[in-house]
Design a protein around this motif. Sequence first.
Motif, short mmCIF file in Angstrom:
data_model
loop_
_atom_site.label_atom_id
_atom_site.label_comp_id
_atom_site.label_asym_id
_atom_site.label_seq_id
_atom_site.Cartn_x
_atom_site.Cartn_y
_atom_site.Cartn_z
N SER A 125 41.13 65.86 -31.44
CA SER A 125 41.03 66.74 -32.61
C SER A 125 42.00 67.91 -32.49
CB SER A 125 39.60 67.27 -32.73
OG SER A 125 39.35 68.19 -31.66
N ASP A 126 42.29 68.53 -33.61
CA ASP A 126 43.15 69.72 -33.62
C ASP A 126 42.56 70.81 -32.72
OD1 ASP A 126 44.96 68.55 -35.34
OD2 ASP A 126 44.15 69.53 -37.14
N THR A 127 41.24 70.96 -32.77
CA THR A 127 40.57 71.97 -31.95
C THR A 127 40.81 71.71 -30.47
OG1 THR A 127 38.87 72.25 -33.64
CG2 THR A 127 38.33 72.99 -31.42
N THR A 128 40.66 70.46 -30.05
CA THR A 128 40.87 70.12 -28.64
C THR A 128 42.32 70.32 -28.25
OG1 THR A 128 39.03 68.57 -28.62
CG2 THR A 128 40.73 68.26 -26.95
N ARG A 129 43.24 69.84 -29.07
CA ARG A 129 44.67 70.00 -28.75
C ARG A 129 45.04 71.48 -28.64
NH1 ARG A 129 45.97 65.53 -32.73
NH2 ARG A 129 46.45 67.25 -34.10
N ARG A 130 44.51 72.29 -29.55
CA ARG A 130 44.80 73.73 -29.52
C ARG A 130 44.25 74.35 -28.24
NH1 ARG A 130 41.78 75.37 -33.46
NH2 ARG A 130 43.02 74.26 -34.95
N ARG A 131 43.03 73.99 -27.87
CA ARG A 131 42.42 74.54 -26.65
C ARG A 131 43.23 74.16 -25.41
NH1 ARG A 131 38.40 77.37 -24.73
NH2 ARG A 131 37.30 76.75 -22.84
N VAL A 132 43.66 72.91 -25.34
CA VAL A 132 44.44 72.47 -24.20
C VAL A 132 45.77 73.22 -24.15
CG1 VAL A 132 45.67 70.50 -23.20
CG2 VAL A 132 43.34 70.23 -24.03
N TRP A 133 46.44 73.32 -25.29
CA TRP A 133 47.72 74.02 -25.35
C TRP A 133 47.55 75.48 -24.90
CZ3 TRP A 133 52.67 73.33 -25.31
CH2 TRP A 133 53.52 74.36 -25.68
#
Length: 79
Positions: free
Chosen positions: A27-35
Amino acid sequence: MTIAYDELIDFIISHGTPRDVIEFEASDTTRRRVWESIQREKESGLSPEETSELETFMHLEHIMRIGKARAVICSERNR
């Protein structure tokens, strides 16, 4: 790679179609958190909990990449 990883990857590719596996994205949320975690790790470091979370994501990403590669092979066999 351990047998446990192989079993999990086989499970992933056997539920749904190979195309489902190939097209899966976090999800966008997960990708953002990882980044954000990667950026913080480079700039100021992470807490032990954040480091653990990032390492877990990296392991899961590795599993999904292998699953996607196997799904491609499976999809090509079924043509």
